[in-house]
Design an enzyme around this catalytic site. Structure first.
Site, short mmCIF file in Angstrom:
data_model
loop_
_atom_site.label_atom_id
_atom_site.label_comp_id
_atom_site.label_asym_id
_atom_site.label_seq_id
_atom_site.Cartn_x
_atom_site.Cartn_y
_atom_site.Cartn_z
N GLU A 160 -54.45 72.82 28.68
CA GLU A 160 -53.42 71.78 28.62
C GLU A 160 -54.04 70.44 29.03
O GLU A 160 -54.11 70.14 30.22
CB GLU A 160 -52.28 72.11 29.60
CG GLU A 160 -51.49 73.33 29.25
CD GLU A 160 -50.04 73.24 29.75
OE1 GLU A 160 -49.14 73.41 28.93
OE2 GLU A 160 -49.82 72.97 30.94
N SER B 141 -47.31 68.73 24.33
CA SER B 141 -46.60 68.09 23.22
C SER B 141 -46.51 68.94 21.95
O SER B 141 -46.59 68.41 20.83
CB SER B 141 -47.21 66.72 22.91
OG SER B 141 -47.00 65.84 23.99
N GLY C 265 -46.20 66.01 27.76
CA GLY C 265 -45.02 65.14 27.77
C GLY C 265 -45.25 63.77 27.15
O GLY C 265 -44.43 62.87 27.29
N HIS D 210 -50.82 74.56 37.15
CA HIS D 210 -50.29 73.58 36.20
C HIS D 210 -50.65 72.18 36.68
O HIS D 210 -50.64 71.90 37.89
CB HIS D 210 -48.77 73.73 36.08
CG HIS D 210 -48.22 72.96 34.93
ND1 HIS D 210 -48.00 71.60 34.98
CD2 HIS D 210 -47.88 73.34 33.68
CE1 HIS D 210 -47.54 71.18 33.82
NE2 HIS D 210 -47.45 72.22 33.01
N ASN E 77 -42.25 76.79 29.32
CA ASN E 77 -42.16 76.27 30.68
C ASN E 77 -40.98 75.31 30.76
O ASN E 77 -41.07 74.17 30.30
CB ASN E 77 -43.48 75.57 31.03
CG ASN E 77 -43.46 74.95 32.40
OD1 ASN E 77 -42.51 75.11 33.16
ND2 ASN E 77 -44.52 74.22 32.74
N LYS F 13 -39.79 73.96 33.33
CA LYS F 13 -39.98 72.97 34.41
C LYS F 13 -38.71 72.89 35.27
O LYS F 13 -37.96 73.87 35.35
CB LYS F 13 -40.41 71.62 33.84
CG LYS F 13 -41.63 71.78 32.92
CD LYS F 13 -42.37 70.52 32.60
CE LYS F 13 -43.55 70.85 31.67
NZ LYS F 13 -44.40 69.69 31.40
N GLU G 208 -49.04 69.53 36.79
CA GLU G 208 -48.02 68.87 37.62
C GLU G 208 -48.10 69.35 39.06
O GLU G 208 -47.84 68.60 39.99
CB GLU G 208 -46.63 69.11 37.00
CG GLU G 208 -46.43 68.26 35.75
CD GLU G 208 -45.49 68.86 34.71
OE1 GLU G 208 -44.72 69.77 35.03
OE2 GLU G 208 -45.55 68.39 33.55
P1 13P Z 1 -44.86 69.34 27.03
O1 13P Z 1 -44.69 70.41 25.98
O2 13P Z 1 -43.58 68.68 27.44
O3 13P Z 1 -45.93 68.39 26.67
O4 13P Z 1 -45.35 70.11 28.35
C1 13P Z 1 -46.38 71.01 28.27
C2 13P Z 1 -46.48 71.74 29.55
O5 13P Z 1 -46.65 71.15 30.60
C3 13P Z 1 -46.34 73.19 29.50
O6 13P Z 1 -46.72 73.77 30.70
#
Ligand code: 13P
Length: 240
Positions: free
Chosen positions: A160, A202, A166, A88, A8, A10, A90
């Site tokens: 997740e 992470s 993150g 997701h 991802n 982002k 976010e």
């Molecule tokens: P990180 O790997 O940056 O923690 O993000 C995970 C994520 O949101 C994948 O969709």
């Protein structure tokens, strides 16, 4: 079945960076894994040229209509895109997507034969209150409302934990194994099928091997560690 490495990206990369990214990854990642890149929508076509599988980070639930700024599942499918992420954290947090909307998106995507990576996971507070199982179970039940076991074959769930995204923090091996086992169990009890479940949050060079080898883990959904293509390639080399 191959394990999945889903990436991802982002809201990252400028146009030149995206071009360079695609050139860098081309033919560099072995086919031991099912590799799926989720770049920003504007770069989907660019990434399609990389030869890897490509998915959208988001999708609308309707095929067509007056929904300025949105991308429909029909548009994705007819553009040769096979996957979409739905739910997701976010999107849930910053764009106020609730379980009802997520359910409509899953249905819209499946109607267009897109494969869906449905994200679920608890917040830090929910974890402290020992509500992880309840939260995951509710998210899954609501997101998959009115979806039958036949359609569910195209759904992959990504566990997740919101607090792990993150943050550099990850659950213990046991916590990941338990959550994934729990997700598989509730799906099997309700639908009588086995679906694939990924871990996300992470994942990096230091933990990728351990996480990929946890019992029942069918793959990973990676954010930050995929932003630099060279780091990504060397990270996947570790598990190859
Ligand atoms: P990180 O790997 O940056 O923690 O993000 C995970 C994520 O949101 C994948 O969709």
């Amino acid at each position: 079945m191959k394990k999945i490495v889903a990436l991802n990206l982002k809201m990252n990369l400028g146009y030149e960076e995206a071009l360079e990214y695609v050139n860098t990854i081309k033919d560099k990642i072995s086919d031991t894994y099912e590799v799926i890149f989720f770049p920003s929508a504007i770069f989907l076509h660019l990434f399609k040229k990389s030869g890897y599988q490509i998915g959208s980070q988001n999708v609308h639930y309707e095929n067509k209509g007056a929904f300025t700024g949105e991308i429909s599942p029909y548009q994705l499918k007819t553009s040769g895109i096979d996957y979409t992420i739905v739910g997701h954290s976010e999107r849930r947090l910053y764009f106020k997507e609730d379980d009802k909307l997520i359910n409509k998106k899953v249905i819209g995507a499946l109607k267009n034969n897109l494969k869906v990576i449905l994200c679920v996971g608890e917040t830090d507070e929910e974890r402290r209150l020992k509500k992880t199982a309840l939260v995951i179970s509710n998210q899954i039940e609501r997101a998959l409302k009115n979806i039958d076991s036949f359609d569910l074959r195209d759904v992959i769930i990504a566990y997740e934990p919101v607090w792990a995204i993150g943050s550099g923090k990850t659950p213990s091996k046991e916590e990941i194994a338990d959550a994934i086992k729990f997700i598989k169990k509730i799906i099997f009890q309700r639908y009588d099928i086995n679906i694939r479940v990924l871990y996300g949050g992470s994942v990096n060079k230091d933990n990728i091997k351990t996480i990929m080898n946890i019992e029942n883990v069918d793959g990973i959904l990676v954010g930050s560690s995929s932003f630099n293509p060279n780091y990504l390639i060397s990270m996947i080399d570790i598990i190859d």
